[in-house]
Write an enzyme that holds these catalytic residues in place. Structure first.
Site, PDB file in Angstrom:
ATOM      1  N   HIS A   1     -23.800  25.365 -19.626  1.00 49.10           N
ATOM      2  CA  HIS A   1     -25.174  25.713 -19.275  1.00 49.10           C
ATOM      3  C   HIS A   1     -25.894  24.428 -18.879  1.00 49.10           C
ATOM      4  O   HIS A   1     -25.940  23.470 -19.647  1.00 49.10           O
ATOM      5  CB  HIS A   1     -25.904  26.360 -20.447  1.00 49.10           C
ATOM      6  CG  HIS A   1     -27.367  26.582 -20.169  1.00 49.10           C
ATOM      7  ND1 HIS A   1     -27.801  27.542 -19.287  1.00 49.10           N
ATOM      8  CD2 HIS A   1     -28.475  25.949 -20.634  1.00 49.10           C
ATOM      9  CE1 HIS A   1     -29.132  27.499 -19.232  1.00 49.10           C
ATOM     10  NE2 HIS A   1     -29.563  26.530 -20.024  1.00 49.10           N
TER      11      HIS A   1
ATOM     12  N   ASP B   1      -1.034   4.578  -6.718  1.00 48.26           N
ATOM     13  CA  ASP B   1       0.322   4.659  -6.186  1.00 48.26           C
ATOM     14  C   ASP B   1       1.058   5.886  -6.699  1.00 48.26           C
ATOM     15  O   ASP B   1       2.007   6.340  -6.076  1.00 48.26           O
ATOM     16  CB  ASP B   1       1.100   3.400  -6.563  1.00 48.26           C
ATOM     17  CG  ASP B   1       0.590   2.180  -5.824  1.00 48.26           C
ATOM     18  OD1 ASP B   1       1.237   1.778  -4.857  1.00 48.26           O
ATOM     19  OD2 ASP B   1      -0.468   1.656  -6.209  1.00 48.26           O
TER      20      ASP B   1
ATOM     21  N   ARG C   1      11.022  -0.309  -3.977  1.00 41.21           N
ATOM     22  CA  ARG C   1       9.950  -0.527  -4.962  1.00 41.21           C
ATOM     23  C   ARG C   1       9.834   0.760  -5.781  1.00 41.21           C
ATOM     24  O   ARG C   1       9.723   1.848  -5.205  1.00 41.21           O
ATOM     25  CB  ARG C   1       8.630  -0.879  -4.296  1.00 41.21           C
ATOM     26  CG  ARG C   1       8.637  -2.219  -3.584  1.00 41.21           C
ATOM     27  CD  ARG C   1       7.236  -2.678  -3.226  1.00 41.21           C
ATOM     28  NE  ARG C   1       6.483  -3.078  -4.408  1.00 41.21           N
ATOM     29  CZ  ARG C   1       5.178  -3.401  -4.385  1.00 41.21           C
ATOM     30  NH1 ARG C   1       4.508  -3.356  -3.258  1.00 41.21           N
ATOM     31  NH2 ARG C   1       4.578  -3.760  -5.488  1.00 41.21           N
TER      32      ARG C   1
ATOM     33  N   GLY D   1       0.864  -1.176   0.000  1.00 38.20           N
ATOM     34  CA  GLY D   1       0.000   0.000   0.000  1.00 38.20           C
ATOM     35  C   GLY D   1       0.893   1.216   0.000  1.00 38.20           C
ATOM     36  O   GLY D   1       1.767   1.373   0.880  1.00 38.20           O
TER      37      GLY D   1
END
Length: 595
Positions: A478, A259, A114, A72
């Site tokens: 509009h 990410d 990473r 995560g």
């Protein structure tokens, strides 16, 4: 304490640090600092076992990140920041001085553990700024970042929940999500999954379809576990079945995380997200990305510059430790994919809502109308891009019931020496407009520039061109949202201008007014002859050069404008919100006095 083996269905990765068992629940936040090291929930072991890892060295931090024990984007970044703090403490020598070279070398290894998520390098760089002030300053910054992430998650989830509530029907929703974006992936709360939980707390969730998220099953292992813990109804969905679920009207909205978010709104997320966005676009389903500001990378103009991590082939060739592919099978195993901005309804952070106006929702052949103009592909690039953006925004406002049936119209001023604008065609269903359903007009005379094919520009073209002639607007919207339309009716005068004062409303700042005395909206009579309305608008704007960039037409909704479609849309939403406040509080202050 001896290392405990992983459940057989979870890829093992590097050996990793020792585990500390937890009886039940996550035992507090998913990551935290202790005097013994960094305590994190081992996400490889869920849902069968809940255990914590104690990370005492930089090597253990890197192993935990690479092996997906910590995963995560926000959680990875925060763990990396705490890893630098760990290194700073371990590299403090006698007398309190820090071996900065050693810490920076460790930080470089952590930052590259990473490559795709921007959080990791961002978080490491941020805490390194405090390295000259000593290890306590580095740790203090990392701990503040954890608190900031909690606040950011909550802010993004609330903003996204409000957005979704306005995009979908007012009933319990069927939501679809991918990968895991909850408290396991962040400091607390979560981003996209935090939005799901917020909607559930409001009684707005009927069911969540949880993508398995192959090959490592973060959806079926982690998201399903979190939803079960929270008591939110869910069903697991094979990744390959998501499009079929959309086709069967089982999905009202797709919610995912990111990410990395490029400057133009392209997003990198867990592999499979792009396919969901394509399917959602095909079925006209809102596709919402929820990601904290720390995920946004303004140095990347678009998603082509995002480095995509490719992972070990064993994650694909084996299942539950058993090889399922032939020996020697070659593997394509990207961990992420990039979803183009044109497929995204909105990207939401704690600080902003970005609606990529180049969104290109495809129109099915059953709904496409033969165009009076050259095909979009044959148009000049700027004109073609504007046509795509107009069609996408039209369909989006249709889904919100702000452009019901054939009502409403949009336009964009085109660059170049001649005064030209592209505007929605007349009499067309706004829910199925395609890029080829736009008409090129002279923005000075409102005359169609390609009349030979029979397509007519919108009836309100005279109002759009009046705005272009008297302001620097780049786009006009509009629409007929309910509160502004109702207030326009209440504030109308039989002849002449009515006005709706807006003084004292916090949302007024969304209109960017320079002169407070102009803090009101004019209400124009709805003359049958639209040209007359356009002439009156032009006169009014010429006489009030600092007027609000919006106006009302009796019984006929809002017209708003801005530098581009995104700003025009933001302003029309701002006006609708203010009209809602005035009507709901009984303080509409509508006046028949001349504006």
């Amino acid at each position: 304490m001896p290392d405990r083996s992983l459940p057989p269905h979870v890829p093992s990765g590097p050996p990793g640090p020792p585990a500390v068992p937890v009886a039940s629940g996550v035992g507090g936040p998913s990551l935290r600092w202790t005097e013994e090291g960094i305590s994190v929930v081992d996400q490889r072991a869920l849902p069968h076992e809940v255990r914590r890892l104690r990370l005492r060295t930089v090597d253990e931090v890197i192993d935990a990140i690479r092996s997906l024990a910590v995963r995560g984007a926000p959680a990875i970044g925060l763990t990396g920041a705490l890893g630098v703090a760990l290194s700073a403490r371990r590299n403090t020598v006698a007398g309190g001085s820090v071996d900065e070279a050693a810490v920076r070398a460790d930080a470089e290894r952590i930052a590259t553990a990473r490559p795709t998520a921007v959080h990791l390098a961002w978080a490491v760089a941020r805490v390194l700024e405090r390295l000259p002030d000593g290890p306590d300053a580095v740790l203090g910054t990392a701990l503040r970042m954890i608190d900031e992430d909690v606040t950011a998650n909550r802010g993004a989830a609330l903003a996204a929940a409000e957005l979704v509530a306005g995009l979908v029907p007012d009933r319990p929703l069927r939501l679809l999500t991918h990968c895991n974006t909850g408290r396991l992936a962040t400091a607390a709360g979560g981003t996209a999954l935090g939005t799901v939980l917020e909607l559930a707390a409001r009684g707005r969730v009927a069911e969540v379809l949880v993508d398995e998220t192959r090959p490592l099953l973060q959806g079926s292992r982690l998201t399903a576990w979190e939803l079960g813990e929270a008591g939110v109804p869910y069903r697991l969905c094979p990744d390959s079945a998501a499009a079929a679920a959309m086709a069967r009207s089982m999905v009202d909205c797709v919610l995912v995380g990111a990410d990395r978010v490029a400057a133009n709104g392209d997003t990198a997320n867990k592999i499979g997200t792009y396919a969901l966005a394509v399917a959602a676009a095909r079925h006209g389903i809102p596709f919402v990305v929820v990601a904290p500001e720390s995920s946004w990378d303004p140095t990347l103009p678009d998603g082509t510059g995002i480095v995509i991590e490719e992972r070990d082939a064993d994650e694909v060739t084996s299942v539950a430790g058993v090889r399922v592919a032939p020996e020697g099978a070659r593997v394509f195993n990207p961990a992420f994919d990039v979803t183009p901005a044109e497929l995204i309804t909105a990207v939401v952070s704690e600080a902003r809502v970005l609606r990529p106006v180049t969104s290109a929702r495809p129109v099915t052949s059953a709904h496409r109308v033969t165009s009076a103009h050259p095909a979009t592909s044959a148009r000049p690039e700027a004109e073609a891009e504007a046509a795509v953006a107009l069609a996408a925004l039209s369909r989006d406002l249709y889904r919100r019931s702000w452009m019901p049936g054939t009502s409403g119209n949009l336009s964009v001023r085109l660059p170049g020496p001649s005064p030209r604008a592209l505007i929605t065609g007349s009499g067309l269903d706004k829910g199925s407009l395609g890029p080829d359903d736009m008409v090129l007009v002279d923005s000075g005379t409102a005359r169609a520039l390609h009349p030979e094919g029979g397509r007519r520009p919108s009836a309100e073209t005279a109002i759009h061109t009046a705005v272009y002639r008297t302001t620097g607007a780049g786009a006009v919207v509009h629409a007929h949202p309910p509160y502004a339309t109702a207030l326009a009716r209440l504030a109308a005068r039989p002849e002449g201008l009515g006005r709706v004062p807006l003084e004292g409303l916090e949302l007024l700042k969304g209109l960017g007014l320079v002169t407070p005395s102009e803090a009101h909206l004019p209400v124009f009579p709805n003359w049958p002859d639209v040209t007359r309305i356009g002439d009156e608008v032009a006169v009014y704007l010429a006489q009030h050069p600092t007027a609000a960039p919006a106006l009302l037409i009796a019984d006929h909704g809002i017209t708003a404008w801005g530098e581009d479609l995104a700003q025009a849309r933001n302003r029309i939403e701002c006006v609708e919100a203010m009209c809602q406040v005035l009507l709901l509080t009984g303080e509409r202050h509508a006046s028949g006095a001349a504006a």
